[in-house]
Design a protein around this motif. Structure first.
Motif, PDB file in Angstrom:
ATOM      1  N   ALA B  95       0.945  -1.253  -0.068  1.00  0.00           N
ATOM      2  CA  ALA B  95      -0.075  -0.023  -0.067  1.00  0.00           C
ATOM      3  C   ALA B  95       0.736   1.398   0.084  1.00  0.00           C
ATOM      4  O   ALA B  95       0.805   2.250  -0.731  1.00  0.00           O
ATOM      5  CB  ALA B  95      -1.002   0.084   1.289  1.00  0.00           C
ATOM      6  N   VAL B 100      -0.585   4.800  -0.452  1.00  0.00           N
ATOM      7  CA  VAL B 100      -1.821   4.452   0.385  1.00  0.00           C
ATOM      8  C   VAL B 100      -1.483   4.390   1.947  1.00  0.00           C
ATOM      9  O   VAL B 100      -0.803   3.397   2.233  1.00  0.00           O
ATOM     10  CB  VAL B 100      -2.658   3.196  -0.124  1.00  0.00           C
ATOM     11  CG1 VAL B 100      -3.884   2.970   0.434  1.00  0.00           C
ATOM     12  CG2 VAL B 100      -2.842   3.543  -1.623  1.00  0.00           C
ATOM     13  N   LEU B 106      -6.916  -1.342   4.203  1.00  0.00           N
ATOM     14  CA  LEU B 106      -6.227  -2.554   4.444  1.00  0.00           C
ATOM     15  C   LEU B 106      -7.164  -3.531   5.237  1.00  0.00           C
ATOM     16  O   LEU B 106      -7.093  -4.790   4.960  1.00  0.00           O
ATOM     17  CB  LEU B 106      -4.885  -2.154   5.033  1.00  0.00           C
ATOM     18  CG  LEU B 106      -4.037  -1.381   4.673  1.00  0.00           C
ATOM     19  CD1 LEU B 106      -2.706  -1.321   5.267  1.00  0.00           C
ATOM     20  CD2 LEU B 106      -3.642  -1.646   3.118  1.00  0.00           C
ATOM     21  N   ALA B 141      -4.181  -3.287  -3.184  1.00  0.00           N
ATOM     22  CA  ALA B 141      -4.149  -2.075  -1.953  1.00  0.00           C
ATOM     23  C   ALA B 141      -4.374  -0.715  -2.560  1.00  0.00           C
ATOM     24  O   ALA B 141      -4.839  -0.123  -1.682  1.00  0.00           O
ATOM     25  CB  ALA B 141      -2.642  -2.503  -1.479  1.00  0.00           C
ATOM     26  N   HIS B 142      -3.703  -0.487  -3.863  1.00  0.00           N
ATOM     27  CA  HIS B 142      -4.014   0.701  -4.073  1.00  0.00           C
ATOM     28  C   HIS B 142      -5.224   1.043  -4.924  1.00  0.00           C
ATOM     29  O   HIS B 142      -5.233   1.985  -5.839  1.00  0.00           O
ATOM     30  CB  HIS B 142      -2.707   1.337  -5.018  1.00  0.00           C
ATOM     31  CG  HIS B 142      -2.380   0.563  -6.175  1.00  0.00           C
ATOM     32  ND1 HIS B 142      -2.092  -0.708  -6.101  1.00  0.00           N
ATOM     33  CD2 HIS B 142      -2.283   0.824  -7.512  1.00  0.00           C
ATOM     34  CE1 HIS B 142      -1.791  -1.465  -7.172  1.00  0.00           C
ATOM     35  NE2 HIS B 142      -1.993  -0.651  -8.014  1.00  0.00           N
TER      36      HIS B 142
END
Lengths: 371, 295
Positions: B95, B100, B106, B141-142
């Motif tokens: 991330a 992020v 998350l 994650a992003h």
């Protein structure tokens, strides 16, 4: 079963041509290099002199020192300047001949001349003391006996003049003063090269590099992010080892803690960056280890750490100056043993910083954003 | 969303990928199908910029590769997360590589992939299925618009595989574009569009149905016959026979149109009845691969 494993290992080795090159070529290169380079007999040791007498006789002494190619003499202004040259590392020895030398000599008053030798490197010191005997050789002194034909027989001294030898810096010729500062550097070099040497190769071998490369990480962010933690660890290690050195062996305190920190920082940065570079050019962890050893061994032997640089023949000496550790050894001995001034350490400091910058730059250029 | 024009890659003198052009629309699940060594992994790696293409160019979300990294996520064929880090540490790392720092995101991902109970476990100690989930969570994650998955279900049990595919559909309905390589037929069947790669070239492209029809001048027959090596030999020796494939007690044959049903029946003998059937993707897969090899 042993046979099967034995065969498999040999087959695997054979499939790594770069490793074979390292196994065969590395010892060959090092053997040839050390065969040529490692001599215990120093040559062209720089000696600063003041000859206030400027006479035929004082010239005899200088010629005597110069003749065997052992000392290389150059003139400075004053007795203080002689000591300063040695402190700065430009000379390893010094000679002072007083203005009254020949006058006293002709009157058989046994004048003194002063020889200075650098005590930082005991092996070199011993060799210099021995070789300086050339100044009092029969060849030199033969014409220095003055007998008045009309005078009564007088007893004259067996030596026409006396050479006093003073050992500067580390007058007790303590081996630990000479070795330990360099040992700290060797340890830091090993730790740094091996810590970082595998850092990228391991990501390659464990396939984590592939996942890292798809992220928007820039080349410089990757390189600097990889370097920094190891720089900090190695720096802490440097002071830890030095602390033990201070506590257990009485290594002297540095002339400047700020300069010592600067040295530690620049040297550690250079070594960590070099380790990263090794990691970037290797394709397996084994190759990286070999490359690290390939750098460490000559660094130890050719840097002036054990054998004086003066003992390394001229044709190999450029290699000594291409080794970052050479400058570390010079600076740390200057700081811990000789109280050398910053101005005189500027050249080795600049060289070391240059190496650090170069290794970081090449690492950034060498890092590919692709597999 | 993904535009690849005339991608080629040489390994030495071998052309591993040969002028591959692919165009994937937004929200689609696009499958790149092909046998081993067809160039699937090389292609997907070129699309992600992990290896440089020798010819051609790639645009993702309308941007060239060096500016589109934040627009896509990638899950490599082999587990590429850090085994010494915990699940949460891995996710947090990826991330942060994209800037992020939203903890809630998350947590959502951990919950979505049922990784919450394992968040403090070392990634190296996870089972194969959970490793795959972690890799997927890291790639998301992003919150990228495009997701590249290289053989996402290779070596995964059927239950987990189904869960993963359910998730792929969910991602697709959320508007993400998925690019999947596979050699599983039933997975290819699940894709919106397919490209069939053989020896580095796209030999067929379209919806699964249109690819099934792309067999062209071939017919598929099935017969209820148990496996019998001599029979296989005899069938394969027939001119115009493209493929003989045994599925349990069912024998499938792909033949050129020049081969008549009667001729096949003669070789089979009288004990089993022969029927013409619809080609499935596996037939197409093998037939196309063999055609390439013959050509």
């Amino acid at each position: 079963m042993i046979r099967a494993i034995f065969r498999k290992e040999l087959l695997q080795l054979r499939r790594d041509p770069r490793l074979i090159v390292l196994i065969v070529v590395m010892p060959l290169v090092l053997l040839l290099l050390f065969g040529v380079a490692l001599k215990l007999e120093p040559q062209n040791v720089k000696m600063a002199y003041v000859d206030a007498d400027q006479s035929f006789f004082s010239n005899m002494i200088k010629t005597g020192l110069w003749t065997d190619g052992y000392f290389e003499l150059y003139e400075v202004d004053s007795r203080e300047a002689v000591i300063e040259e040695i402190r700065a590392g430009r000379a390893k020895a010094g000679l002072y001949i007083d203005a009254s030398f020949s006058a006293e000599l002709t009157e058989n008053r046994q004048p003194h001349i002063q020889l200075y030798v650098d005590g930082t490197m005991p092996s070199l010191t011993t060799a210099m003391k021995y070789q300086s005997g050339a100044a009092t050789d029969d060849d030199v002194t033969a014409d220095m006996y003055f007998l008045d034909a009309d005078a009564d027989n007088v007893v004259i001294a067996p030596e026409p003049f006396i050479m006093d030898t003073e050992i500067l810096f580390n007058p007790d010729e303590k081996e630990t003063w000479f070795f330990l500062p360099g040992v700290i550097g060797v340890l830091i070099m090993q730790i740094s090269l091996i810590l970082t040497g595998i850092s990228v190769v391991r990501e390659r071998e464990k396939r984590t590099l592939e996942q890292l490369l798809v992220t928007p990480v820039s080349k410089s962010a990757f390189v600097i992010g990889k370097l920094l933690p190891y720089v900090i660890i190695a720096l802490l290690d440097f002071y830890f080892i030095l602390g033990v050195g201070w506590a257990v062996f009485d290594i002297p305190q540095p002339s400047s803690h700020a300069l010592l920190f600067m040295l530690a920082l620049i040297f550690v940065a250079a070594m960590i960056a070099l380790g990263l570079l090794i990691s970037l050019v290797s394709s397996t962890q084994q190759q990286a280890m070999f490359l690290a050893i390939f750098i460490i061994v000559p660094s130890i032997l050719l840097s002036g750490f054990i054998f004086p640089i003066e003992a390394i023949p001229g044709m190999v000496r450029p290699i000594s100056y291409a080794i970052p550790f050479t400058y570390f050894v010079e600076i740390i001995r200057g700081l811990l043993v000789k109280n050398t001034l910053f101005a005189d350490l500027l050249v080795p400091f600049t060289a070391l910083a240059g190496f650090a910058g170069l290794f970081v730059l090449v690492s950034i250029l060498k890092f590919r954003r692709t597999l | 969303m993904i535009d690849a024009d005339h991608l080629s890659k040489f390994f030495g003198s071998h052309k591993a990928v040969d002028e591959v052009s692919l165009h994937v629309d937004s929200g689609q699940i696009f499958g790149l199908l092909g046998p081993n060594a067809a160039g699937k992994t090389t292609t997907i790696r070129m699309l992600c910029g992990i290896i440089e293409c020798d010819e051609g160019q790639v645009r993702i979300n309308g941007k060239p590769l060096n500016r589109s990294q934040a627009d896509f996520g990638y899950v490599a064929q082999y587990f590429g997360q850090y085994e010494e880090l915990t699940v949460l540490e891995n996710l947090d790392f990826y991330a942060r590589m994209y800037g992020v720092t939203d903890k809630a995101r998350l947590t959502d991902l951990l919950e979505r992939y049922e990784l919450m109970p394992y968040r403090d476990r070392f990634a190296g100690n996870l089972s194969g299925g959970y490793k795959r989930r972690l890799a997927l969570a890291c790639a998301l994650a992003h919150d990228p618009v495009v997701l590249f998955l290289d053989e996402p279900t290779a070596g995964i049990d059927p239950v987990t595989r189904k869960l993963l595919w359910d998730d792929f559909y969910r991602l697709s309905t959320e508007g993400k574009t998925l690019f999947v390589t596979t050699h599983y037929m039933e997975e290819a069947q699940r894709c919106h569009r397919l490209a069939f790669l053989s020896a580095g070239r796209v030999v067929a492209e379209g919806t699964p149905d249109s690819i099934r029809r792309a067999m062209g001048d071939a017919r598929v027959y099935a017969a209820a016959v148990a496996y019998e090596p001599e029979l296989h030999e005899r069938l394969l020796a027939m001119p115009g026979m493209m493929l003989v494939n045994q599925f349990g007690d069912e024998l499938r044959m792909v033949v050129e149109t020049s081969v008549s049903q009667q001729a096949l029946q003669d070789v089979l003998g009288g004990q089993s009845s022969l029927t013409e059937v619809e080609p499935n993707l596996e037939d197409v897969f093998i037939a196309l691969t063999q055609q390439r090899q013959a050509a």
